[in-house]
Scaffold this motif. Sequence first.
Motif, PDB file in Angstrom:
ATOM      1  N   GLY A   1      -4.087   0.203   6.607  1.00  0.00           N
ATOM      2  CA  GLY A   1      -3.065   0.006   5.600  1.00  0.00           C
ATOM      3  C   GLY A   1      -2.340   1.284   5.242  1.00  0.00           C
ATOM      4  N   VAL A   2      -1.033   1.181   5.057  1.00  0.00           N
ATOM      5  CA  VAL A   2      -0.223   2.277   4.534  1.00  0.00           C
ATOM      6  C   VAL A   2       0.266   1.821   3.170  1.00  0.00           C
ATOM      7  N   VAL A   3      -0.169   2.502   2.122  1.00  0.00           N
ATOM      8  CA  VAL A   3      -0.056   1.999   0.760  1.00  0.00           C
ATOM      9  C   VAL A   3       1.224   2.503   0.103  1.00  0.00           C
ATOM     10  N   TYR A   4       2.099   1.556  -0.244  1.00  0.00           N
ATOM     11  CA  TYR A   4       3.272   1.880  -1.037  1.00  0.00           C
ATOM     12  C   TYR A   4       3.119   1.344  -2.454  1.00  0.00           C
ATOM     13  N   ASP A   5       2.139   0.473  -2.640  1.00  0.00           N
ATOM     14  CA  ASP A   5       1.910  -0.208  -3.912  1.00  0.00           C
ATOM     15  C   ASP A   5       0.392  -0.358  -4.054  1.00  0.00           C
ATOM     16  N   PRO A   6      -0.152  -0.190  -5.254  1.00  0.00           N
ATOM     17  CA  PRO A   6      -1.605  -0.292  -5.429  1.00  0.00           C
ATOM     18  C   PRO A   6      -2.208  -1.608  -4.972  1.00  0.00           C
ATOM     19  N   LYS A   7      -1.390  -2.683  -4.911  1.00  0.00           N
ATOM     20  CA  LYS A   7      -1.943  -3.972  -4.499  1.00  0.00           C
ATOM     21  C   LYS A   7      -2.472  -3.923  -3.065  1.00  0.00           C
ATOM     22  N   VAL A   8      -1.891  -3.055  -2.221  1.00  0.00           N
ATOM     23  CA  VAL A   8      -2.328  -2.967  -0.827  1.00  0.00           C
ATOM     24  C   VAL A   8      -3.729  -2.359  -0.754  1.00  0.00           C
ATOM     25  N   SER A   9      -3.913  -1.242  -1.401  1.00  0.00           N
ATOM     26  CA  SER A   9      -5.244  -0.619  -1.383  1.00  0.00           C
ATOM     27  C   SER A   9      -6.263  -1.478  -2.119  1.00  0.00           C
ATOM     28  N   ALA A  10      -5.834  -2.171  -3.181  1.00  0.00           N
ATOM     29  CA  ALA A  10      -6.761  -3.026  -3.931  1.00  0.00           C
ATOM     30  C   ALA A  10      -7.322  -4.122  -3.041  1.00  0.00           C
ATOM     31  N   PHE A  11      -6.468  -4.750  -2.230  1.00  0.00           N
ATOM     32  CA  PHE A  11      -6.955  -5.792  -1.335  1.00  0.00           C
ATOM     33  C   PHE A  11      -7.906  -5.219  -0.289  1.00  0.00           C
ATOM     34  N   LEU A  12      -7.539  -4.097   0.312  1.00  0.00           N
ATOM     35  CA  LEU A  12      -8.384  -3.525   1.354  1.00  0.00           C
ATOM     36  C   LEU A  12      -9.749  -3.134   0.808  1.00  0.00           C
ATOM     37  N   ARG A  13      -9.780  -2.576  -0.381  1.00  0.00           N
ATOM     38  CA  ARG A  13     -11.080  -2.260  -0.982  1.00  0.00           C
ATOM     39  C   ARG A  13     -11.877  -3.540  -1.242  1.00  0.00           C
ATOM     40  N   TYR A  14     -11.184  -4.587  -1.647  1.00  0.00           N
ATOM     41  CA  TYR A  14     -11.844  -5.847  -1.985  1.00  0.00           C
ATOM     42  C   TYR A  14     -12.562  -6.445  -0.779  1.00  0.00           C
ATOM     43  N   ILE A  15     -12.019  -6.239   0.439  1.00  0.00           N
ATOM     44  CA  ILE A  15     -12.685  -6.767   1.635  1.00  0.00           C
ATOM     45  C   ILE A  15     -13.528  -5.701   2.324  1.00  0.00           C
ATOM     46  N   GLY A  16     -13.737  -4.580   1.644  1.00  0.00           N
ATOM     47  CA  GLY A  16     -14.616  -3.548   2.177  1.00  0.00           C
ATOM     48  C   GLY A  16     -13.999  -2.680   3.241  1.00  0.00           C
ATOM     49  N   GLN A  17     -12.647  -2.619   3.295  1.00  0.00           N
ATOM     50  CA  GLN A  17     -11.969  -1.795   4.290  1.00  0.00           C
ATOM     51  C   GLN A  17     -11.623  -0.434   3.698  1.00  0.00           C
ATOM     52  N   ASP A  18     -11.865   0.624   4.476  1.00  0.00           N
ATOM     53  CA  ASP A  18     -11.567   1.976   4.008  1.00  0.00           C
ATOM     54  C   ASP A  18     -10.443   2.637   4.799  1.00  0.00           C
ATOM     55  N   LEU A  19      -9.816   1.894   5.716  1.00  0.00           N
ATOM     56  CA  LEU A  19      -8.768   2.482   6.552  1.00  0.00           C
ATOM     57  C   LEU A  19      -7.415   2.296   5.882  1.00  0.00           C
ATOM     58  N   PHE A  20      -7.086   3.208   4.981  1.00  0.00           N
ATOM     59  CA  PHE A  20      -5.761   3.182   4.372  1.00  0.00           C
ATOM     60  C   PHE A  20      -5.449   4.557   3.804  1.00  0.00           C
ATOM     61  N   THR A  21      -4.147   4.796   3.691  1.00  0.00           N
ATOM     62  CA  THR A  21      -3.675   6.040   3.097  1.00  0.00           C
ATOM     63  C   THR A  21      -2.353   5.760   2.395  1.00  0.00           C
ATOM     64  N   ASP A  22      -2.055   6.552   1.389  1.00  0.00           N
ATOM     65  CA  ASP A  22      -0.778   6.391   0.694  1.00  0.00           C
ATOM     66  C   ASP A  22       0.372   6.795   1.604  1.00  0.00           C
ATOM     67  N   LEU A  23       1.515   6.139   1.411  1.00  0.00           N
ATOM     68  CA  LEU A  23       2.703   6.482   2.193  1.00  0.00           C
ATOM     69  C   LEU A  23       3.064   7.950   1.998  1.00  0.00           C
ATOM     70  N   ASP A  24       2.956   8.440   0.786  1.00  0.00           N
ATOM     71  CA  ASP A  24       3.298   9.843   0.512  1.00  0.00           C
ATOM     72  C   ASP A  24       2.416  10.805   1.291  1.00  0.00           C
ATOM     73  N   ALA A  25       1.151  10.395   1.509  1.00  0.00           N
ATOM     74  CA  ALA A  25       0.186  11.283   2.169  1.00  0.00           C
ATOM     75  C   ALA A  25       0.090  11.046   3.669  1.00  0.00           C
ATOM     76  N   LEU A  26       0.922  10.170   4.200  1.00  0.00           N
ATOM     77  CA  LEU A  26       0.826   9.807   5.615  1.00  0.00           C
ATOM     78  C   LEU A  26       1.215  10.987   6.505  1.00  0.00           C
ATOM     79  N   THR A  27       0.372  11.230   7.529  1.00  0.00           N
ATOM     80  CA  THR A  27       0.664  12.254   8.530  1.00  0.00           C
ATOM     81  C   THR A  27       0.429  11.655   9.913  1.00  0.00           C
ATOM     82  N   GLU A  28       0.922  12.337  10.910  1.00  0.00           N
ATOM     83  CA  GLU A  28       0.693  11.879  12.274  1.00  0.00           C
ATOM     84  C   GLU A  28      -0.794  11.827  12.581  1.00  0.00           C
ATOM     85  N   GLU A  29      -1.521  12.817  12.087  1.00  0.00           N
ATOM     86  CA  GLU A  29      -2.946  12.913  12.380  1.00  0.00           C
ATOM     87  C   GLU A  29      -3.738  11.790  11.717  1.00  0.00           C
ATOM     88  N   ASN A  30      -3.516  11.578  10.392  1.00  0.00           N
ATOM     89  CA  ASN A  30      -4.351  10.552   9.766  1.00  0.00           C
ATOM     90  C   ASN A  30      -3.979   9.142  10.227  1.00  0.00           C
TER      91      ASN A  30
END
Length: 741
Positions: free
Chosen positions: A670-699
């Motif tokens: 997930g690439v998070v532009y809104d807290p609802k995206v990270s909230a859902f991923l956490r709810y299903i136990g997923q840790d693969l997400f980063t904020d759009l502001d913090a997005l880099t080629e590497e991550n």
Amino acid sequence: MKVIHLISGGDSGGAKTHVLSLLQNLNKTITAQLVCFRDGPFAEEARALGIPTEIMGGNNIPRLRRQLTAYIKAGGYQLIHCHGSRANMVGALLRSSTGLPVVSTVHSDYKLDYMGRPLSRLTFGTINAWALRKLDYRIGVSDAMVDLLIDRGFAPDRFYAIYNGLDFTPAPQQGDRLEYLRSLGADVDENSVVVGIAARLNPVKDMSTLVRGFAAGYQKCSRLRLVIAGDGEERQKLETLAKELGVEKQVTFAGWISGGMDRFYSALDINALTSLSETFPYALTEGARFHLATVATAVGGIPYLIDPDVNGYLFQPGDWEALGEHLAVMGNDDALRKSLGEKLYEKASTQFSIQKTVDAQLHIYEEILRRHARPKQDRDGVVICGAYGRGNAGDDAILEAILQEMRSIDPDMPVTVLSKDPKSTRLTYRVQSVSRMAVPAWRKAMGQARLYINGGGSLIQDVTSRRSLWFYLHNIRAAKQAGCKVQMYGCGIGPVTRENHRKLAARVLNQYVDVITLREPDSLAELQAMGVTVPETVLTADPALTLHRAVDDATDSVLLRAGIPPHGRYICFALRKWKGFEEKAPLFGRAARYAYETYGLTPVFVAVEKHQDPVANQLAARGLDIPHYFLDDAGGAGTIIGALSRMEAVVSMRLHALIFAAGQGIPLAGVVYDPKVSAFLRYIGQDLFTDLDALTEENLQVMIDQAVARSAHPETQEAAVKRLREMEQKNVEVARRLLEL
């Protein structure tokens, strides 16, 4: 069950076949009495098939009404079923005298029934249009016919769709093919590829397009021959056209075929149809019975049978050039023709058999009788309000899921949806729908309903629009004041950033909401922080998790129309424009290249919001010189879910792309532009997400690495989604309780 069927008795073609085959098979289960308004071949054939048949003729309509009323009451009939304009007129008059529900099967577009006959159109056509609107229920022969009539203002929740069914019992051997074709006058040999059509030669069938398309196809495939079975007022014109185009020797006008159509279809290689208007023509299922490759206009219910490029070809009415291309392709490829024909037979024989039609008709009768017996109530049904009718597949998926769940509670319950595009909502979901701007209309609906649903998604937020927040809060208050119970249904809360908005929202929710069901824990925390303490609050899940993917052929067709091979190895990017996206867009393009070069995954850029997302996807793919695809319009939720199920990993900013993919067990990033995206991923136990502001080629590359690695072990995600689906049922339980059902 006892049903009386009314028909003029002079019908022919598809309507005749539908009525006779339906009644013959219905009478194995119920009493289906046929009443014809004149004797003749139709009634004779009905009797020969063992259908109980009565003749009640004459032009004295009041006397006919009295006669039928007495007959219906004496016979203990429960339902009146009409076919055709005269029957519709009589049925409309019988509603009050019998007190029974009246339904009509609409076999064709009543505005085209009298094409080329202006006087008949003015008289019979006008009477039929009036009568159809007076009846209680209508059955369209195909969903497309239902959509056409709803588009003309008929009530969407009093319609049913049925399809012409066929007996797919294998036909016996039909004799020597070439001998038969030559007996019709065709110039054929062992190498010929014979295109055929069986239809009246009148303007609606648009045979000129067929002849022109055939001539174009013949230029690229000299094996092609055309045999036209039928006759009519346009025959001479068509013969002249074939001569002008230089294919008079290759086109055979066989006239009406005697002795049944099995031998005709068994002699063909390709079945064609060029009609300007159809409901669901028997000609195509009859051809499918003989495993024929098929090309037809995309009208009426035909697209429900033919999945383009999967089991046949479709083209737009009048487009003879496209028809010619399809004929040439099939004429030059024997294996392709065989494959198309086999797939069409497989679908038609399983989904469009006569038993399917009979079962559907019995279900319709049962529902009509149940609805007719429903007690009249001061308040009944549900009003649903949300971000619907905007072309966003995620929001519309929420509506689709809520409607399914309301029908699971009470299949006959009246439903009204507030929508930005009520016409589209009526057509798509067959429910009453009013514009969000039509204040008197939705206030009236609230005054009649038991329950108001603030329908899923993040409606209580002020990031995208302050007016949106005010609108939903106003409607919640109006619904409660109108006497509705109020449920916020599987929703997300926030962000609500302005302090005055937080106070306003807390005040309205505390005062006017009965129960809030929430799709993830972050929303519960936001409610508590805002000071919302009065309504009952239940942690559930997003309703869209309950939706299922479309059948494989429908998904294949969506992918093929976008130029995407259905069974490749893919990674999905579901992006949207947001503040800061343009700066980050090249990172997605580089990530797409990385996934292709490292794992052999071809990127597919998928639009969830078809009006906005393609722009974001094009920005991300700018300059990309590896194979890649764009899926700008994947259709409804079912085909989007089907498309995502073909991916090996999904990188998404769009919440509902993540929800759909999670439901299919597809690894997510997930690439998070809104807290609802990270909230859902956490709810299903997923840790693969980063904020759009913090997005880099590497991550982004690291997340792709981990998502691909997890594709071999989907068990954890599948278990989490199963748990959420079970929790989602609390949305339904709350609604049932509030409805007191």
